[in-house]
Scaffold this active site. Structure first.
Site, PDB file in Angstrom:
ATOM      1  N   GLY A  70     -21.264 -25.605 -58.665  1.00  0.00           N
ATOM      2  CA  GLY A  70     -20.340 -26.381 -59.730  1.00  0.00           C
ATOM      3  C   GLY A  70     -21.173 -27.034 -60.482  1.00  0.00           C
ATOM      4  N   ARG A  71     -21.516 -28.054 -60.989  1.00  0.00           N
ATOM      5  CA  ARG A  71     -22.686 -28.571 -61.829  1.00  0.00           C
ATOM      6  C   ARG A  71     -23.606 -29.067 -61.221  1.00  0.00           C
ATOM      7  NH1 ARG A  71     -17.888 -30.383 -64.853  1.00  0.00           N
ATOM      8  NH2 ARG A  71     -17.662 -30.032 -66.618  1.00  0.00           N
ATOM      9  N   ILE A  72     -23.287 -30.224 -60.493  1.00  0.00           N
ATOM     10  CA  ILE A  72     -24.534 -30.237 -58.941  1.00  0.00           C
ATOM     11  C   ILE A  72     -24.977 -29.723 -58.392  1.00  0.00           C
ATOM     12  CG2 ILE A  72     -24.532 -32.028 -57.174  1.00  0.00           C
ATOM     13  CD1 ILE A  72     -22.689 -34.007 -58.333  1.00  0.00           C
ATOM     14  N   ARG A 129     -18.661 -35.420 -50.832  1.00  0.00           N
ATOM     15  CA  ARG A 129     -17.772 -36.403 -49.405  1.00  0.00           C
ATOM     16  C   ARG A 129     -17.667 -35.523 -47.737  1.00  0.00           C
ATOM     17  NH1 ARG A 129     -17.936 -38.208 -53.465  1.00  0.00           N
ATOM     18  NH2 ARG A 129     -15.964 -39.203 -54.897  1.00  0.00           N
ATOM     19  N   ASP A 160     -25.261 -38.289 -47.467  1.00  0.00           N
ATOM     20  CA  ASP A 160     -25.079 -38.888 -48.134  1.00  0.00           C
ATOM     21  C   ASP A 160     -23.753 -39.610 -47.910  1.00  0.00           C
ATOM     22  OD1 ASP A 160     -26.148 -41.410 -50.098  1.00  0.00           O
ATOM     23  OD2 ASP A 160     -25.024 -39.762 -51.646  1.00  0.00           O
ATOM     24  N   GLU A 197     -16.389 -43.871 -44.794  1.00  0.00           N
ATOM     25  CA  GLU A 197     -17.355 -44.974 -45.603  1.00  0.00           C
ATOM     26  C   GLU A 197     -16.892 -46.339 -45.477  1.00  0.00           C
ATOM     27  OE1 GLU A 197     -18.824 -43.483 -48.345  1.00  0.00           O
ATOM     28  OE2 GLU A 197     -19.415 -41.550 -48.340  1.00  0.00           O
ATOM     29  N   HIS A 216     -24.303 -43.319 -49.211  1.00  0.00           N
ATOM     30  CA  HIS A 216     -23.426 -43.374 -50.320  1.00  0.00           C
ATOM     31  C   HIS A 216     -24.182 -43.198 -51.894  1.00  0.00           C
ATOM     32  CE1 HIS A 216     -19.495 -41.639 -52.179  1.00  0.00           C
ATOM     33  NE2 HIS A 216     -20.517 -40.751 -52.736  1.00  0.00           N
TER      34      HIS A 216
END
Length: 328
Positions: free
Chosen positions: A167-169, A246, A270, A275, A293
């Site tokens: 996608g974008r990332i 995630r 990350d 978490e 994160h």
């Protein structure tokens, strides 16, 4: 800013309904929500039910983050809820299906954090493969004069990189790694027409043909353990896993077992399954880079995320829509 622009008009816009803050938010965002929207805060623990009994029917909009979200049970306690405004690109903690059934708009903050997260992903690739964090600890511990040089590491340039979630990332990560002359391939639910990168029909197929597997997919039930033991085994003992998506996307137990057995070369993480708790086994591994994160954690990006969060809230209060909606 779309919609209302002054603190007075913002307060006026919420007459007949209240804005509710759910979970921790950026301090300056919290200050604005309190000062300009007279926003309530959802308490935790024993006071929560009493608070919802008293205020639930007045709430028309919730501002939350991807780390907290709004589940179906909370939505049920907010009968007039019209919008869930997320500070962050991730929204897997919000039940978007339940929201859609009730006609509740859900928004997030895409695009503004793409470059920041992509930068960090590439940094994790370099750090993990070149052992930079490990070498830094080696120097700080005074081991260099005593033990000589640390073990050799792996070159990044020219490696085969697979990206789950183009996608974008994911696309921004690919563009950056092209500068390292990396060969890029990817896996999505569907092949992207016209993409310059090779498509793999499944995650295991992708992992089997790369040196580095980067996860940039969205979270949620649809991607839970998408990177399972089979995928990790396909990546193999010379392979590296990088996750900026995630923690739920990866089978964390399988990841730990394979790293401990030498069946993966290393990992740069990350995000984690539970978490902020990170398993001791991962914290003890020198071939794993661990970050708390912080993919979007720069001043510029968080300011842009805050501005877009308020833009979404203002738009909803003005006309019932949001600027950057998400769908199930």
């Amino acid at each position: 800013m779309v919609g209302v622009d002054t603190s007075e008009s913002r307060a006026d816009s919420t007459r007949g309904g209240r804005v509710l803050r759910v979970g921790p938010l950026k301090p300056s965002l919290t200050e604005t929500l309190v000062a300009e929207y007279d926003a309530l805060e959802l308490p935790e623990g024993d006071d929560r039910d009493q608070f919802l009994d008293a205020h639930g029917e007045s709430v028309i909009a919730v501002v939350t983050s991807g780390r907290t979200g709004v589940d179906a049970s909370l939505m049920a306690r907010l009968p007039r809820l019209g919008a869930v405004v997320n500070f962050g690109v991730g929204y897997d903690t919000t039940d978007v299906d339940a929201a859609a059934e009730r006609g509740i708009a859900v928004s997030n903050t895409p695009d503004v954090l793409t470059d920041c997260v992509a930068d960090l992903a590439v940094g994790l690739v370099i750090d993990t493969m070149r052992g930079m964090s490990s070498a830094e600890r080696f120097v700080r511990a005074g081991r260099w004069p005593v033990e000589g040089h640390p073990p050799l590491t792996r070159q990044v340039t020219g490696k085969r990189v697979g990206i789950i979630g183009l996608g974008r990332i994911g696309s921004a990560i690919a563009e950056r790694l092209k500068g390292f002359r990396c060969t890029i391939s990817y896996h999505n639910r569907n092949e992207i027409p016209g993409s310059p990168y090779s498509y793999a029909a499944g995650p295991a197929e992708l992992a089997d043909g790369v040196d580095v597997l980067v996860i940039a997919a969205s979270g949620g039930s649809g991607t839970a353990h998408l990177v399972d033991r089979t995928v990790l085994e396909a990546l193999g003992p010379q392979g590296y896993l990088i996750n900026v998506a995630r923690g739920s996307v990866v089978d964390e137990e399988a990841l730990i077992e394979l790293l401990a057995a030498g069946k993966l070369a290393g990992a740069g993480l990350d995000v984690f399954a539970h978490e902020p708790h990170v398993p001791e086994a991962l914290r003890a591994m020198d071939n794993v880079v661990l970050l708390p994160h912080v993919g979007s954690a720069t001043v510029q990006t968080r300011d842009a995320m805050e501005a877009l969060t308020l833009e979404n809230l203002d738009r909803f209060l003005a006309d019932g829509t949001v600027v950057t909606p998400v769908t199930p």
